[in-house]
Write a protein that holds these residues in place. Structure first.
Motif, mmCIF file in Angstrom:
data_model
loop_
_atom_site.group_PDB
_atom_site.id
_atom_site.type_symbol
_atom_site.label_atom_id
_atom_site.label_comp_id
_atom_site.label_asym_id
_atom_site.label_seq_id
_atom_site.Cartn_x
_atom_site.Cartn_y
_atom_site.Cartn_z
ATOM 1 N N ASP A 120 -18.741 1.021 -2.208
ATOM 2 C CA ASP A 120 -19.409 2.130 -3.125
ATOM 3 C C ASP A 120 -20.894 2.205 -2.796
ATOM 4 O O ASP A 120 -21.359 3.401 -2.459
ATOM 5 C CB ASP A 120 -19.196 1.647 -4.766
ATOM 6 N N GLU A 129 -19.230 10.155 -0.824
ATOM 7 C CA GLU A 129 -18.569 10.016 -2.211
ATOM 8 C C GLU A 129 -17.244 9.064 -1.646
ATOM 9 O O GLU A 129 -16.626 9.542 -0.895
ATOM 10 C CB GLU A 129 -17.950 11.144 -2.383
ATOM 11 N N SER A 131 -14.015 6.760 -1.978
ATOM 12 C CA SER A 131 -12.821 6.914 -2.637
ATOM 13 C C SER A 131 -11.705 5.705 -2.012
ATOM 14 O O SER A 131 -12.072 5.436 -0.846
ATOM 15 C CB SER A 131 -11.800 8.029 -2.767
ATOM 16 N N TRP A 132 -10.708 5.230 -2.573
ATOM 17 C CA TRP A 132 -9.720 4.566 -1.892
ATOM 18 C C TRP A 132 -8.435 4.347 -2.607
ATOM 19 O O TRP A 132 -8.248 4.991 -3.872
ATOM 20 C CB TRP A 132 -10.362 2.974 -1.977
ATOM 21 N N THR A 133 -7.482 4.040 -2.085
ATOM 22 C CA THR A 133 -6.132 3.698 -2.577
ATOM 23 C C THR A 133 -6.034 2.230 -2.498
ATOM 24 O O THR A 133 -6.367 1.448 -1.487
ATOM 25 C CB THR A 133 -4.914 4.524 -1.668
ATOM 26 N N TYR A 164 -9.901 3.176 2.480
ATOM 27 C CA TYR A 164 -11.057 3.657 2.182
ATOM 28 C C TYR A 164 -11.275 5.057 2.615
ATOM 29 O O TYR A 164 -10.852 5.118 4.017
ATOM 30 C CB TYR A 164 -12.244 2.595 2.460
#
Length: 279
Positions: A120, A129, A131-133, A164
């Motif tokens: 982050d 920005e 984000s991830w799963t 990521y």
């Protein structure tokens, strides 16, 4: 080699060395496609061609530099291998959409101490920005992970698999392995581990990692990794094998990072002082 790439033969000049002996210096010219790649690279780095924007077409570049389209194709191919541009079939060459992200190893743990994930911090630092799963599985320990975690081969591990993204662009794959009993006690068997991530949850139960080692390799990606990271042919990845241990030097987690070589810069900082202060 095309006629555009042909250059005059290397020139030679003679100078006198310290003992008066004649020394021959060879000044070999560089191929034109490499010089054109240098110019385009400089324009990309200076923002003349912004992230995500198209490069001028091959005919336009051919006219600008006075060379054939074959030479332009070779120049763009060099930038593709470096990861600066990607080619979209039928549309041309485009600058990669996001800037290089810097991973500063010595600052990553500090980010977690403040309740933020290291990724982050790294992405937001360059205006992206994150984000991830995430998904969680239970797997038997391989010979590699068993040795690093000091358990028997085949022992049950929890693996947290993450992918990521930055501004929606894939940047990294990371798989973290923990002994099942420890993962359950720390409460990291679910996808969401809360603020600060896995290491913060380990700290909550007194097993927070404070000793770290990492081994870095630069290698070819396997097909699935290359597809996810949207890599060009012949591009390489950073493979980082990261081992985290607690205060008693007991390993608590092993993470394997796969990072597109063109997308990341790895930086290390340390102070070189003798123990006990300056002499």
């Amino acid at each position: 080699m095309t006629s555009d790439d042909a250059q005059p033969r290397a020139t030679m000049s003679a100078t006198r060395g310290r003992e008066g002996a004649e020394m021959t210096q060879i000044e070999a010219p560089r191929p034109r496609f490499a010089q054109i790649a240098d110019i385009l690279r400089d324009r990309i780095q200076r923002g003349v061609h912004a992230p995500g924007s198209p490069l001028p077409s091959e005919p336009e570049l051919s006219r600008e530099f006075g060379v054939s389209r074959v030479t332009i194709n070779r120049a763009v191919g060099l930038l593709r291998t470096e990861g600066l541009v990607q080619v979209r079939r039928g549309k041309g060459a485009f600058v990669r959409p996001i800037p290089v992200i810097t991973r500063v190893a010595t600052q990553r743990h500090g980010a977690r101490d403040k309740g933020r994930g290291a990724y982050d911090v790294e992405t937001r630092r360059v205006g992206l920005e994150p984000s991830w799963t995430a998904s969680v599985e239970r797997v038997p320990a391989s010979e590699l992970t068993a040795g690093l975690l000091n358990v028997a081969v085949g022992a049950e591990l929890v693996v947290r698999r993450r992918k990521y993204f930055a501004n929606g662009v894939p940047t990294q794959i990371a798989d973290t392995y923990l002994v099942s009993e420890l993962a359950e006690k720390a409460g990291v068997t679910e996808e969401n581990t809360g603020p600060g991530g896995t290491y913060s949850r380990l700290a909550d139960i007194g097993r927070g990692p404070i000793h770290f080692t990492e081994e870095i390799s630069f290698c070819s990606a396997i097909a699935a990794e290359a597809t996810f990271l949207d890599m060009e042919p012949n591009q390489a990845v950073f493979e980082i094998l990261f081992v985290a241990s607690d205060r008693e030097h007991r390993p608590v987690a092993v993470t394997r990072h796969i990072m597109a070589g063109h997308q990341w810069r790895l930086r290390y900082e340390w102070t070189d002082e003798p123990e006990g202060g300056s002499e």
